[in-house]
Design a protein around this motif. Structure first.
Motif, short mmCIF file in Angstrom:
data_model
loop_
_atom_site.label_atom_id
_atom_site.label_comp_id
_atom_site.label_asym_id
_atom_site.label_seq_id
_atom_site.Cartn_x
_atom_site.Cartn_y
_atom_site.Cartn_z
N ILE A 1 31.55 -18.86 8.90
CA ILE A 1 31.57 -18.15 10.18
C ILE A 1 32.96 -18.23 10.79
O ILE A 1 33.49 -17.24 11.30
CB ILE A 1 30.49 -18.71 11.14
CG1 ILE A 1 29.10 -18.36 10.62
CG2 ILE A 1 30.71 -18.21 12.57
CD1 ILE A 1 27.96 -19.12 11.29
N GLU A 2 33.56 -19.41 10.72
CA GLU A 2 34.90 -19.58 11.29
C GLU A 2 35.94 -18.72 10.55
O GLU A 2 36.81 -18.12 11.17
CB GLU A 2 35.31 -21.05 11.24
CG GLU A 2 36.61 -21.33 11.96
CD GLU A 2 36.92 -22.82 12.02
OE1 GLU A 2 38.12 -23.15 11.91
OE2 GLU A 2 35.99 -23.62 12.18
N ARG A 3 35.82 -18.65 9.21
CA ARG A 3 36.77 -17.87 8.41
C ARG A 3 36.66 -16.38 8.69
O ARG A 3 37.66 -15.70 8.84
CB ARG A 3 36.52 -18.10 6.91
CG ARG A 3 37.20 -19.29 6.31
CD ARG A 3 37.13 -19.29 4.78
NE ARG A 3 35.82 -19.02 4.22
CZ ARG A 3 34.87 -19.94 4.01
NH1 ARG A 3 35.09 -21.19 4.34
NH2 ARG A 3 33.72 -19.60 3.48
N ALA A 4 35.43 -15.87 8.70
CA ALA A 4 35.23 -14.42 8.80
C ALA A 4 33.84 -14.11 9.35
O ALA A 4 32.90 -13.86 8.58
CB ALA A 4 35.44 -13.76 7.44
N PRO A 5 33.69 -14.16 10.66
CA PRO A 5 32.35 -13.97 11.24
C PRO A 5 31.70 -12.64 10.86
O PRO A 5 30.50 -12.60 10.56
CB PRO A 5 32.58 -14.07 12.75
CG PRO A 5 34.04 -14.15 12.97
CD PRO A 5 34.70 -14.41 11.67
#
Length: 188
Positions: A40-44
């Motif tokens: 989620i942090e990388r690419a929500p």
């Protein structure tokens, strides 16, 4: 309670549940939650998009023993009530057959956050997911439970499930006892 297709708008509720220590993965638990929070942090937007993977093109699935297997086609819906996020239910299938590979124990899995259990959310979610299973061509769905998970067994029975078999889960799942339930999707 109603099911929603995951969106970026709904993502903060899901993320908050993961951060509070809950995980939809009832077997891998905290490890799975950490992996999802990192994704989620990388690419929500990518995370949310991959929750509807009707072609099974996503990354391999990590089993409880750490081995990885090909992802099946599937989709997830989030349980949503007046207070927000309440849990998740997922459906997976194999194209061209109602059968599942040995490493996939059931067509449907669900989990309600602990602070919203005993409100009927899982029963309602399963009832709402069954038309989705019928729509992808399944004549029935199998759902597995641990023998001591009476709450989940009540959810399945309330939705027309019948006990199909007692079995030993595959080695990747710890070779522990399990119960396999079946819900017929035949139109009456």
């Amino acid at each position: 309670m109603h099911l929603v297709r995951p969106t970026l708008e709904h993502l903060p509720g899901y993320t908050a549940a993961l951060q509070a220590g809950w995980s939809a993965d009832t077997v891998r638990g905290a490890d799975a939650a950490r992996e999802e929070l990192a994704a989620i942090e990388r690419a929500p937007a990518v995370f949310v998009e991959l929750l509807e993977d009707r072609q099974g093109r996503g990354a391999p699935v990590t089993l409880p023993d750490g081995s990885q297997v090909a992802r099946l086609p599937g989709l997830r819906r989030w349980m949503w009530d007046d207070e927000g996020f309440a849990g998740v239910i997922g459906l997976r299938w194999q194209r061209g057959t109602p059968e599942l590979p040995p490493y996939c124990l059931g067509h449907i899995g669900y989990s309600v956050v602990p602070w919203k259990r005993r409100r009927g959310h899982a029963t309602a979610a399963l009832r709402q997911m069954l038309p989705e299973a019928r729509a992808v061509g399944l004549p029935w769905v199998d759902i597995t439970t641990d023998p001591d998970n009476l709450a989940s067994q009540r959810v399945i029975v309330a939705n027309g499930g019948v006990l199909l078999e007692r079995f030993t889960q595959p080695e990747q799942f710890g070779s522990t006892p399990g119960l396999r339930w079946r819900i017929s999707l035949a139109l009456e």
